[in-house]
Enzyme design. Structure first.
Site, short mmCIF file in Angstrom:
data_model
loop_
_atom_site.label_atom_id
_atom_site.label_comp_id
_atom_site.label_asym_id
_atom_site.label_seq_id
_atom_site.Cartn_x
_atom_site.Cartn_y
_atom_site.Cartn_z
N HIS A 45 0.72 -1.68 0.06
CA HIS A 45 0.16 0.55 0.34
C HIS A 45 1.10 1.61 -0.04
O HIS A 45 0.64 2.15 0.23
CB HIS A 45 -1.07 0.18 1.27
CG HIS A 45 -1.81 -1.08 1.20
ND1 HIS A 45 -1.26 -1.92 1.35
CD2 HIS A 45 -3.10 -1.38 0.30
CE1 HIS A 45 -2.71 -2.69 1.18
NE2 HIS A 45 -3.26 -2.11 0.73
N GLY A 307 1.99 -3.36 16.51
CA GLY A 307 2.94 -1.96 15.83
C GLY A 307 4.52 -1.84 16.47
O GLY A 307 5.42 -1.56 16.02
#
Length: 339
Positions: A45, A307
């Site tokens: 992306h 994360g």
């Protein structure tokens, strides 16, 4: 594969977007988000989406000059029409506006309809967490995944993001409702690799770790099988209801490329108005530490919180350059007029 410096990638992608018709300042913002996504290891992306975005601009499926318009306000809730503008710019606007509302009222909710692909959904979770806010965001998409028990696509993979701010490193979840996104399938196929776990069905109905056959059948697995299927359905319905926009069934009728006409929701909380910043940070630290203290299944393994791996990848690629597929990089250089 090769490595490209962050600054160079940002510069080249900006040039490609300007040549495609974007204003220089807005092209710069979109290019930075694409570059940050690749820098964080979400290549599918980031740089890999540049050519498709340029194509959508040129086709008029994304309107470079469109700006979101407020159509309804209900206290801490605002609904905007994205006017088919660049998904990144619309999502950044929605996130920032939700933060403004949260700073005033403790929580801010912005629903966005008629927008386009936001690229990496995690970008908006990281943005909110960097400002000290907690966030929940999601988008619906066109059909790209079968409902559990079905063969043909009827569900979007409806990416879902949650973020908790933390001084030592934010906790950020960024996931699609499919076991692997189509972007991940593409990246794996380009590397000539297999998926670590089965990601969908081939033409004979067999579970497979080969990305190519799954891309062809579009029979990707939902996370948690029937549970992920149900989650995708509810996210689709909620996004359309809250934004007064299109559900997946209507997006399919538009047929102007991936996520064109989609509906999105951005919910932001201000922890400083709840238990306070110190309390929030202490809780987040305890959660991260407890997870990290798990006994790993592999002798050299490490159990991470959402994360944590992204932060490690970011630091590595900021220092050593971003890993890119040479063919993809050559294509973007050409779009920028540098070939």
């Amino acid at each position: 594969m090769t490595r490209v410096a962050f600054e160079l990638m940002h510069e080249v992608v900006t040039e490609a977007f300007v040549k495609a018709g974007m204003a220089p300042d807005e092209a710069d913002i979109c290019a930075k988000v694409h570059t940050e996504s690749s820098c964080d290891g979400v290549y599918s992306h980031g740089l890999n989406r540049v050519a498709r975005f340029v194509d959508y601009l040129q086709r008029g499926w994304v309107l470079a000059d469109a700006k979101p318009e407020c159509v309804k306000t209900l206290g801490s809730i605002e609904i905007y029409d994205g006017k088919q503008g660049p998904g990144i710019l619309n999502a950044l606007f929605a996130t920032d506006r939700a933060m403004e509302l949260a700073a005033e009222q403790g929580v801010g909710i912005v629903a966005l309809r008629n927008t386009t692909h936001w690229m990496r959904g995690g970008s908006y979770g990281w943005r909110a967490a960097d400002k000290g806010f907690a966030a929940i965001s999601w988008t619906n998409t066109e059909s790209c995944m079968p409902a559990w028990g079905g063969k043909n696509p009827r569900l979007g993979n409806n990416p879902f993001v949650m973020a908790v701010p933390r001084k030592k490193g934010h906790i950020v979840l960024d996931m699609a409702m499919s076991q692997y996104s189509y972007g991940k399938l593409q990246v794996t196929r380009l590397k000539g690799e297999q998926l670590p776990y089965p990601g969908g069905f081939d033409a004979e109905g067999n579970l497979t770790t080969e990305p190519g056959p799954i891309e062809k059948t579009m029979r990707i697995l939902p996370i948690g099988y029937w549970k992920g299927s149900a989650f995708a359905i509810v996210l689709d319905a909620l996004a359309a209801v809250l934004s007064e926009g299109h559900p997946t069934s209507e997006i399919d009728q538009i047929q102007r490329g991936s996520c064109t006409g989609c509906s999105q929701v951005f919910i932001v909380f201000d922890p400083r108005q709840l238990g306070g910043e110190e309390f929030s940070d202490r809780v987040a630290d305890s959660v991260a530490a407890y997870v990290n203290g798990s006994e790993p299944t592999e002798s050299d393994g490490r159990v991470t919180y959402p994360g944590e791996s992204t932060l490690r990848k970011r630091l590595d690629q900021q220092a050593n350059g971003i890993v890119v597929d040479e063919g993809v990089w050559a294509e973007v250089l050409k779009l920028a007029g540098r070939a």
